[in-house]
Scaffold this motif. Structure first.
Motif, mmCIF file in Angstrom:
data_model
loop_
_atom_site.group_PDB
_atom_site.id
_atom_site.type_symbol
_atom_site.label_atom_id
_atom_site.label_comp_id
_atom_site.label_asym_id
_atom_site.label_seq_id
_atom_site.Cartn_x
_atom_site.Cartn_y
_atom_site.Cartn_z
ATOM 1 N N UNK A 22 0.828 -1.210 0.000
ATOM 2 C CA UNK A 22 0.000 0.000 0.000
ATOM 3 C C UNK A 22 0.864 1.264 0.000
ATOM 4 N N UNK A 23 0.593 2.195 -0.919
ATOM 5 C CA UNK A 23 1.414 3.410 -1.040
ATOM 6 C C UNK A 23 1.017 4.492 -0.038
ATOM 7 N N UNK A 24 1.000 4.107 1.254
ATOM 8 C CA UNK A 24 0.611 5.034 2.314
ATOM 9 C C UNK A 24 1.532 4.855 3.521
ATOM 10 N N UNK A 25 1.633 5.898 4.326
ATOM 11 C CA UNK A 25 2.468 5.850 5.521
ATOM 12 C C UNK A 25 1.857 4.949 6.592
ATOM 13 N N UNK A 26 2.685 4.544 7.541
ATOM 14 C CA UNK A 26 2.204 3.790 8.700
ATOM 15 C C UNK A 26 1.194 4.618 9.485
ATOM 16 N N UNK A 27 0.219 3.933 10.109
ATOM 17 C CA UNK A 27 -0.729 4.573 11.034
ATOM 18 C C UNK A 27 -1.416 5.791 10.389
ATOM 19 N N UNK B 114 -1.011 0.351 7.903
ATOM 20 C CA UNK B 114 -1.448 1.714 7.547
ATOM 21 C C UNK B 114 -2.658 2.178 8.355
ATOM 22 N N UNK B 115 -3.221 1.299 9.177
ATOM 23 C CA UNK B 115 -4.354 1.650 10.028
ATOM 24 C C UNK B 115 -3.861 2.263 11.340
ATOM 25 N N UNK B 116 -4.534 3.298 11.792
ATOM 26 C CA UNK B 116 -4.162 3.918 13.071
ATOM 27 C C UNK B 116 -4.469 2.976 14.235
ATOM 28 N N UNK B 117 -3.632 2.959 15.259
ATOM 29 C CA UNK B 117 -3.947 2.178 16.465
ATOM 30 C C UNK B 117 -5.279 2.631 17.065
#
Length: 236
Positions: A112-117, A144-147
């Motif tokens: 996925x071309x997105x940042x962590x969290x 890539x999902x927020x905690x």
């Protein structure tokens, strides 16, 4: 390994859609503008909109972007993102959703071309069964999902009541044009033949970083009892 477990590890052919031709994308977009599909999208969007009143939502396998359009109608403050592996579908989604309404990216959820969290909520409708390497894909969803947030997937399942499904689809298509009445049941039947059964899905989830925090619920969408709503939670 048993045959069913082997199948769940390799997915059903996501990479084939990277070569989806433009005319096929346009045909798909036309077929999915019927009343029943719109009702399905409206129900999913309403479910998601009450879970997140602001923040970023990603629709994986967004296709022409119709779910994002419905989410935009329900809540103008959401930051909407779509991801699809098909250049033809990405082109359609970008035409349907101007840049100020949604960010549409080309790519696979496996990388996925997105940042962590990054996301407050991640969703997918009826395409999870196509993901190549579904365990790796779900682990990137986790990344890539927020905690403290969740991915909510809506997926068909093979061990549904086929007779009840056929009756529901026939009722939904009663007032549709001839093309949709002829083609839609065949496409949905093919999808059910390819999709996972509920035990196969659980086998996959138990091998991911969501192993201790997933839940599945059998539901009907647009009156069709062929769906499960899957909650994948990333705890704090």
């Amino acid at each position: 390994m048993a045959d069913g477990v082997v199948i769940t590890m390799i997915g059903r052919g996501q990479s084939d859609f990277a070569r989806f031709p433009s005319f096929a994308a346009r045909l798909y977009a036309s077929l999915t503008r019927g009343r029943a599909i719109y009702e399905q999208q409206r129900e999913i969007a309403s479910d998601l909109a009450v879970r997140v009143d602001h923040g970023r939502i990603l629709d994986v396998g967004t296709g022409p972007g119709y779910l994002l359009l419905e989410l935009r109608r329900l809540n103008r403050s959401l930051e909407l993102f779509g991801l699809d592996i098909s250049p033809a579908m990405v082109d359609l989604a970008r035409r349907n959703l101007p840049e100020h309404d949604a960010v549409i990216k080309l790519g696979s959820i496996q990388f996925a071309p997105f940042d962590d969290n990054f996301f407050d909520l991640i969703t997918c409708t009826g395409s999870f069964y196509l993901w190549d390497q579904p365990v790796d894909c779900l682990n990137d969803v986790f990344r890539i999902l927020k905690p403290g947030h969740a991915a909510i997937l809506f997926e068909t399942y093979r061990d549904c009541d086929r007779n009840a499904v056929r009756r529901a689809i026939a009722g939904n298509l009663r007032d549709e044009n001839l093309a949709r009445r002829l083609i839609a049941p065949r496409l949905f039947s093919k999808q059910l033949a390819m999709t996972y059964d509920t035990k196969e899905m659980e086998t996959i989830f138990r091998k991911t970083r969501f192993a201790r925090s997933y839940a599945m619920e059998r539901i009907a969408l647009a009156g069709v009892p062929a769906w499960v709503r899957i909650g994948l939670h990333k705890h704090l």
